[in-house]
Design an enzyme around this catalytic site. Structure first.
Site, PDB file in Angstrom:
ATOM      1  N   ALA A 262      -7.706  11.512 -10.996  1.00 27.56           N
ATOM      2  CA  ALA A 262      -7.111  11.398 -12.133  1.00 27.56           C
ATOM      3  C   ALA A 262      -5.787  10.853 -10.847  1.00 27.56           C
ATOM      4  O   ALA A 262      -4.684  10.703 -11.224  1.00 27.56           O
ATOM      5  CB  ALA A 262      -6.313  12.157 -13.016  1.00 27.56           C
TER       6      ALA A 262
ATOM      7  N   TYR B 166     -14.394   4.597   2.179  1.00 28.34           N
ATOM      8  CA  TYR B 166     -15.491   3.778   3.018  1.00 28.34           C
ATOM      9  C   TYR B 166     -15.888   4.328   4.059  1.00 28.34           C
ATOM     10  O   TYR B 166     -16.235   4.188   4.730  1.00 28.34           O
ATOM     11  CB  TYR B 166     -15.223   2.527   2.702  1.00 28.34           C
ATOM     12  CG  TYR B 166     -13.868   2.236   3.228  1.00 28.34           C
ATOM     13  CD1 TYR B 166     -13.300   2.127   4.230  1.00 28.34           C
ATOM     14  CD2 TYR B 166     -12.485   1.732   2.341  1.00 28.34           C
ATOM     15  CE1 TYR B 166     -12.346   1.920   4.810  1.00 28.34           C
ATOM     16  CE2 TYR B 166     -11.476   1.963   2.230  1.00 28.34           C
ATOM     17  CZ  TYR B 166     -11.348   2.210   3.789  1.00 28.34           C
ATOM     18  OH  TYR B 166      -9.783   2.217   4.190  1.00 28.34           O
TER      19      TYR B 166
ATOM     20  N   LYS C 242      -3.462  16.266 -15.647  1.00 27.33           N
ATOM     21  CA  LYS C 242      -3.811  14.730 -15.114  1.00 27.33           C
ATOM     22  C   LYS C 242      -4.490  14.115 -15.465  1.00 27.33           C
ATOM     23  O   LYS C 242      -4.133  12.754 -15.842  1.00 27.33           O
ATOM     24  CB  LYS C 242      -3.624  14.529 -13.331  1.00 27.33           C
ATOM     25  CG  LYS C 242      -2.407  14.912 -12.576  1.00 27.33           C
ATOM     26  CD  LYS C 242      -2.371  14.291 -11.435  1.00 27.33           C
ATOM     27  CE  LYS C 242      -2.018  15.576 -10.207  1.00 27.33           C
ATOM     28  NZ  LYS C 242      -2.496  14.955  -9.215  1.00 27.33           N
TER      29      LYS C 242
ATOM     30  N   ASP D  27      -6.540  -4.112  -7.589  1.00 28.85           N
ATOM     31  CA  ASP D  27      -7.458  -2.789  -7.176  1.00 28.85           C
ATOM     32  C   ASP D  27      -8.591  -2.711  -8.047  1.00 28.85           C
ATOM     33  O   ASP D  27     -10.062  -2.559  -7.800  1.00 28.85           O
ATOM     34  CB  ASP D  27      -6.446  -1.397  -7.347  1.00 28.85           C
ATOM     35  CG  ASP D  27      -6.046  -1.730  -5.359  1.00 28.85           C
ATOM     36  OD1 ASP D  27      -5.859  -1.762  -4.899  1.00 28.85           O
ATOM     37  OD2 ASP D  27      -4.564  -1.264  -5.683  1.00 28.85           O
TER      38      ASP D  27
ATOM     39  N   LYS E 111       3.299   1.287  -3.686  1.00 24.06           N
ATOM     40  CA  LYS E 111       3.225   0.667  -4.933  1.00 24.06           C
ATOM     41  C   LYS E 111       3.199   1.222  -6.323  1.00 24.06           C
ATOM     42  O   LYS E 111       3.890  -0.329  -7.142  1.00 24.06           O
ATOM     43  CB  LYS E 111       1.414   0.867  -4.960  1.00 24.06           C
ATOM     44  CG  LYS E 111       0.663   0.334  -3.777  1.00 24.06           C
ATOM     45  CD  LYS E 111      -1.340   0.835  -4.515  1.00 24.06           C
ATOM     46  CE  LYS E 111      -2.290   0.724  -3.471  1.00 24.06           C
ATOM     47  NZ  LYS E 111      -3.384   0.970  -3.985  1.00 24.06           N
TER      48      LYS E 111
ATOM     49  N   THR F  89       0.348  -1.111   0.018  1.00 21.39           N
ATOM     50  CA  THR F  89       0.045  -0.167   0.168  1.00 21.39           C
ATOM     51  C   THR F  89       0.964   1.006   0.116  1.00 21.39           C
ATOM     52  O   THR F  89       2.313   1.292  -0.266  1.00 21.39           O
ATOM     53  CB  THR F  89      -0.902   0.214   1.013  1.00 21.39           C
ATOM     54  OG1 THR F  89      -2.353   1.329   1.154  1.00 21.39           O
ATOM     55  CG2 THR F  89      -0.231   0.134   2.154  1.00 21.39           C
TER      56      THR F  89
END
Ligand code: ATR
Length: 283
Positions: free
Chosen positions: A131, A224, A159, A105, A69, A65
């Site tokens: 983006a 979330y 972007k 992902d 990444k 993470t």
């Protein structure tokens, strides 16, 4: 005879708030798999040593993470083509002794979308807002499964333009400024919000107004926590179907779990595990 416990984990910095250890460990237990998943805080300067160390001590797979990444790519033995195109790896699998990098992902997002929307996505007129890294994973994955008409709106339009010009698919995409997206929002049947806006302490902020959306649109926000951003609330009040980012979090984990163990985990149970931790009802 007792077998050797399998070891998995997640590397990132910070890592203390990761929900993945609870989600995976509960699933290992429920499925009777003798394995353990541990969070490792790894600073950027130590990434190479950490990957070498995990190889040597026999870790069977791990998630990656923020902020590693992209930086991890040259440190792995092999990269899945989609992860290579996205330029980000969130899942590493030990395959025949080699560390292979994947990106679950975008695929996790698509799985959760299919579960909540039950539509053939190919023909949907889609707008992605944002983006950054998450937008790129979702955009490339949607293109890779044949969704053709995906536009990207971003505060910094350059972007969005860069994502579009860099895509290796034959997609018909347009970059928009946020105001333009807001003005033509009614044209989209699928709207995906990936910008980091709408979380505490800016709970009442949205990237654009959804006043003009079609009631038959499906609106997804990859945030979330909170379970319902202002963005999703406005979409719901307009009659649209909505989903938050919990499903994406669950399915990126479920896809990683399956790659590591060859066992399909119970995604609904994984979602309940997360919902219990977050203390809310699933959206
Ligand atoms: P992630 O990996 O979660 O996608 P990121 O790569 O940092 O995170 O990208 C964050 C995205 O949220 C970007 O698209 C950013 O817009 P800019 O490219 O203009 O910076 C967007 N974003 C963040 N804060 C925003 C805000 N207040 N309004 C609109 N967009 C915002």
């Amino acid at each position: 005879m007792i077998g050797l416990k399998k070891l998995y984990g997640v590397i990132g910095d910070p890592i203390v708030h990761s929900l993945s250890p609870a989600m995976h460990n509960k699933e290992f237990k429920e499925l009777g798999i003798d394995a353990y998943y541990h969070p490792f805080r790894i600073e950027g300067k130590d990434l190479k040593t950490a990957v070498e160390g995990m190889k040597v001590i026999g870790i069977d797979g791990f998630n990656v993470t923020i902020p590693h990444k992209t930086a991890i790519i040259p440190l792995l033995d092999k990269i899945d083509p989609l992860a290579g195109a996205i330029g980000a790896v969130n899942t590493v699998v030990r395959e025949n002794g080699l560390f292979v990098g994947y990106n679950t992902d975008g695929a996790g997002f698509v799985e959760s979308l299919k579960e909540d929307w039950k539509k053939d996505l190919a023909g949907e007129r889609t707008l992605i807002i944002g983006a950054g890294g998450a937008a790129k994973a979702i955009y490339y994955t949607l293109l890779s499964i044949g969704v053709q008409r995906v536009d990207i709106a971003n505060r910094t339009i350059q972007k969005a333009e860069a994502l579009i010009s860099g895509q290796p698919y034959d997609a018909d995409s347009k970059a928009l400024i946020l105001e333009e997206a807001e003005a033509k929002i009614g044209e989209y049947s699928l709207i995906i919000q990936t910008a980091s806006i709408g979380m505490a302490p800016e709970l009442n902020k949205s990237p654009i107004s959804l006043k003009g959306i079609s009631a038959s649109a499906f609106v997804s926000d990859i945030i979330y926590n909170p379970a319902e951003t202002m963005f999703l609330k406005q979409a719901r009040q307009k009659g649209a179907k909505t989903q938050n980012g919990l499903g994406m979090l669950v399915y990126q984990g479920a896809l990683a779990f399956e790659k590591w163990t060859n066992v399909k985990p119970d995604a609904a149970r994984m979602k309940r595990t997360l919902t219990n931790i977050l203390g809310g009802s699933p959206c």
